[in-house]
Motif scaffolding. Structure first.
Motif, short mmCIF file in Angstrom:
data_model
loop_
_atom_site.label_atom_id
_atom_site.label_comp_id
_atom_site.label_asym_id
_atom_site.label_seq_id
_atom_site.Cartn_x
_atom_site.Cartn_y
_atom_site.Cartn_z
N VAL A 213 27.87 27.64 35.36
CA VAL A 213 28.78 28.80 35.33
C VAL A 213 28.45 29.78 36.44
O VAL A 213 29.35 30.44 36.98
N VAL A 214 27.17 29.87 36.83
CA VAL A 214 26.79 30.75 37.94
C VAL A 214 27.32 30.18 39.25
O VAL A 214 27.85 30.91 40.10
N GLU A 215 27.20 28.87 39.43
CA GLU A 215 27.80 28.22 40.60
C GLU A 215 29.28 28.58 40.71
O GLU A 215 29.78 28.92 41.80
N ARG A 216 29.99 28.49 39.61
CA ARG A 216 31.43 28.71 39.62
C ARG A 216 31.78 30.18 39.85
O ARG A 216 32.76 30.48 40.54
N LEU A 217 31.01 31.08 39.26
CA LEU A 217 31.26 32.50 39.52
C LEU A 217 31.04 32.84 40.99
O LEU A 217 31.84 33.56 41.60
N LYS A 218 29.97 32.31 41.56
CA LYS A 218 29.70 32.55 42.98
C LYS A 218 30.83 32.00 43.85
O LYS A 218 31.30 32.67 44.78
N ALA A 219 31.27 30.78 43.55
CA ALA A 219 32.33 30.16 44.35
C ALA A 219 33.64 30.95 44.24
O ALA A 219 34.45 30.93 45.17
N ALA A 220 33.82 31.65 43.12
CA ALA A 220 35.03 32.45 42.93
C ALA A 220 34.93 33.84 43.55
O ALA A 220 35.89 34.61 43.48
N GLY A 221 33.78 34.17 44.16
CA GLY A 221 33.61 35.43 44.85
C GLY A 221 32.98 36.54 44.04
O GLY A 221 32.91 37.69 44.51
N ALA A 222 32.50 36.25 42.83
CA ALA A 222 31.88 37.28 42.01
C ALA A 222 30.58 37.76 42.62
O ALA A 222 29.89 37.02 43.34
N ILE B 229 26.92 39.08 41.70
CA ILE B 229 25.94 39.17 40.62
C ILE B 229 25.13 40.45 40.79
O ILE B 229 24.43 40.64 41.79
N LEU B 230 25.23 41.33 39.78
CA LEU B 230 24.53 42.61 39.84
C LEU B 230 23.11 42.51 39.31
O LEU B 230 22.27 43.36 39.61
N GLU C 263 39.94 34.35 55.68
CA GLU C 263 39.76 33.29 54.68
C GLU C 263 40.41 33.69 53.36
O GLU C 263 40.55 34.88 53.04
N THR C 264 40.81 32.71 52.59
CA THR C 264 41.35 32.95 51.26
C THR C 264 40.22 33.28 50.30
O THR C 264 39.25 32.52 50.19
N LEU C 265 40.35 34.41 49.63
CA LEU C 265 39.29 34.82 48.71
C LEU C 265 39.53 34.25 47.31
O LEU C 265 40.67 34.00 46.91
N GLY C 266 38.44 34.09 46.57
CA GLY C 266 38.52 33.52 45.24
C GLY C 266 39.07 34.49 44.21
O GLY C 266 39.26 35.68 44.47
N PRO C 267 39.32 33.99 43.00
CA PRO C 267 39.94 34.81 41.95
C PRO C 267 39.07 35.94 41.43
O PRO C 267 39.59 36.85 40.78
N LEU C 268 37.78 35.93 41.75
CA LEU C 268 36.88 37.01 41.32
C LEU C 268 36.30 37.75 42.52
O LEU C 268 35.21 38.33 42.44
N ALA C 269 37.03 37.78 43.61
CA ALA C 269 36.51 38.36 44.85
C ALA C 269 36.01 39.78 44.65
O ALA C 269 36.76 40.68 44.28
N GLY C 270 34.71 39.98 44.86
CA GLY C 270 34.12 41.30 44.82
C GLY C 270 33.88 41.87 43.43
O GLY C 270 33.51 43.04 43.31
N VAL C 271 34.08 41.08 42.38
CA VAL C 271 33.94 41.59 41.02
C VAL C 271 32.48 41.52 40.58
O VAL C 271 31.90 40.43 40.52
N PRO C 272 31.87 42.66 40.24
CA PRO C 272 30.48 42.63 39.76
C PRO C 272 30.39 41.97 38.38
O PRO C 272 31.28 42.14 37.53
N VAL C 273 29.32 41.23 38.17
CA VAL C 273 29.12 40.53 36.91
C VAL C 273 27.64 40.54 36.55
O VAL C 273 26.78 40.49 37.43
N GLY C 274 27.35 40.65 35.26
CA GLY C 274 25.98 40.51 34.78
C GLY C 274 25.79 39.10 34.23
O GLY C 274 26.70 38.53 33.62
N ILE C 275 24.61 38.54 34.45
CA ILE C 275 24.30 37.18 33.99
C ILE C 275 23.18 37.27 32.95
O ILE C 275 22.08 37.76 33.24
#
Length: 486
Positions: A112-121, A123-124, A71-83
């Motif tokens: 913004v959380v929906e969009r981060l998730k859809a981009a592959g981020a 959430i830590l 599958e094509t991965l999103g622009p934030l694939a696997g990137v940890p992020v704090g919310i």
């Protein structure tokens, strides 16, 4: 080779996403390094009020499975992020620094959380905040006080306190902050980071500020912006490229016509006419802040070919009217109803704010003051492309204060140190804080770059050009060397 937490902390969000998409790193490897980094720093910083390592592992596994399936991965694939813990996360506690919401689990993700998730981020966890964000520092009645990685006896600023500490400590390459009166820019300045408050409406905000069922949550609507906190302009732009854009659930959102990634590429600036104000004509400013910011501003004239004119924007101190707008945006009836039962477990400054009585003209006066401020700003920015200023009047100060009582030999209100920030929540203009340098005591100072209404591209271009001319990537808190050597 195992990815160490030290190696992970040196990677940008863009580098992580590229490595995961190409298979040079797995999302699981990255996540384990991020969790190790969190475990190392949390006992000292308390950036995360609700760590979510198992959720992070589950998300990372899904990213790796998607890649394995072609599958094509999103622009934030696997990137940890704090919310930030004022931003709703479905199925994950969002306490907002309040005992009243200590166990609150939202039924929806924020947009913004929906969009981060859809981009592959990935959430830590949730990052710490003052109670409901009604403060510029990082302590609340529920969780341990967040500390500044540059000096753990000092505040990281707030209200996006945990997000600032997390990014500065290398736990996440970037984090979500929210900014109703400076709360992306404040901890960015105090922690040596890039923080961007895009123009009002660029980044949608829902259900936060808009869910009338939850007093305290439904505050700040006409002032609030959500934005990135990062270690580089390019990473901040990468997050904005994912989270910006209209959504029908937020009536304030506007079309996204900004090429965020392109604008953040360092290049030659045109010969801009830039205003520089050290104090807006009325603020007391620490001498070290003045010195560091002057040196940063000189880069725009000396190295970037801009014309810099010393000029104050011309409005009177809007502090009292700003708080009138905050209160007008708040559910005063709902929050005051808590006081008989909960006041003893609430932040004293918030209780005092709720107990104060205001006549109707206080709120209409605040709204008239905002209109006047917007008109003065429009005339001022008709003469200048950008405005440069300190982000804050002081460097980081001691924990468990709302603000200094004296600055530059003057007695000041405890919220005066935020005076460079909140005018641009009232106008909705784009504003960024970037690292200006360090004080003689080794503490970070922020430079604020403010653009005309909707001119987010120029703010990004100016920030990127300044970063290229005066790189700050080598600056990092001394605490990290100590922890990594242990």
């Amino acid at each position: 080779m195992t990815l160490t937490h030290e190696d992970y902390a040196a990677l940008s969000a863009g580098e992580i996403a590229d490595a995961v998409r190409t298979g040079r790193l797995s999302a699981a490897e990255v996540t384990e390094a991020a969790i190790a980094r969190m475990d190392l720093t949390e006992p000292h910083l308390h950036a995360f009020c609700t760590p979510a390592p198992e959720l992070a592992r589950k998300t990372a596994a899904a990213v790796d499975a998607a890649r394995a399936a072609g599958e094509t991965l999103g622009p934030l694939a696997g990137v940890p992020v704090g919310i930030k813990d004022l931003v709703a996360t479905k199925d994950l506690v969002t306490a907002m620094g309040s005992t009243i919401y200590r166990d609150f689990v939202p039924e929806d993700d924020d947009i913004v959380v929906e969009r981060l998730k859809a981009a592959g981020a990935v959430i830590l966890g949730k990052t710490n905040v003052p109670e409901f964000g009604y403060s510029g520092v990082g302590h609340n009645p529920v969780f341990e006080t967040t500390r500044n990685p540059w000096n753990t006896e000092l505040t990281p600023g707030g209200s996006s306190a945990g997000s600032g500490a997390s990014v500065a400590a290398g736990v996440t390459p970037f984090a979500i902050g929210s900014d109703g009166g400076g709360s992306v820019r404040i901890p960015s300045a105090h922690c040596g980071l890039v923080g961007i408050k895009a123009s009002m409406g660029r980044v949608p905000l829902w259900p936060g500020c808009r869910d009338e069922r939850y007093p305290g949550v439904s505050s700040w609507e006409s002032l609030e912006h959500i934005g990135p906190m990062a270690r580089s302009v390019s990473d901040a732009a990468l997050m904005l490229s994912v989270i910006a854009g209209p959504d029908m659930r937020d009536r304030h959102t506007i079309p996204n016509d900004v090429a965020w990634l392109d604008e953040a590429k360092a290049g030659q600036l045109p010969r801009l006419r830039i205003a520089f104000s050290e104090d807006f004509g009325y603020l007391a400013v620490d001498p070290e802040v003045r010195r560091v910011v002057r040196e940063a501003v000189a880069v725009f004239e000396r190295d970037l070919g801009c014309e810099v004119v010393v000029a104050d924007p011309g409005w009177e101190d809007p502090g009292e009217d700003f708080w009138g707008l905050v209160l007008a945006d708040s559910d005063l009836a709902g929050m005051r109803a808590w006081l008989p039962e909960h006041a003893k477990n609430m932040s004293p400054h918030l209780v005092k704010l709720l107990q104060a009585r205001h006549d109707d003209e206080a709120f209409t006066n605040a709204n008239m003051a905002r209109k006047k401020l917007c008109n003065v700003a429009a005339r001022f920015f008709g003469q200048y492309d950008l405005l440069l200023s300190p982000t804050l009047t002081v460097p980081p100060f001691a924990l468990h204060m709302q603000g200094p009582e004296k600055t530059e030999g003057r007695i000041v209100d405890p919220s005066d140190w935020l005076g460079f920030c909140f005018p641009f929540n009232m106008t909705g203009q784009p504003a960024a804080s970037v690292p200006a340098g360090l004080t003689k005591d080794g503490l970070p100072v922020g430079l604020q770059i403010v653009g005309r209404h909707l001119d987010d591209p120029l703010v990004l271009r100016a920030a990127a050009a300044y970063e290229a001319a005066r790189p700050w990537s080598g600056l990092r808190p001394p605490l990290l060397d100590t922890l990594e050597a242990a």
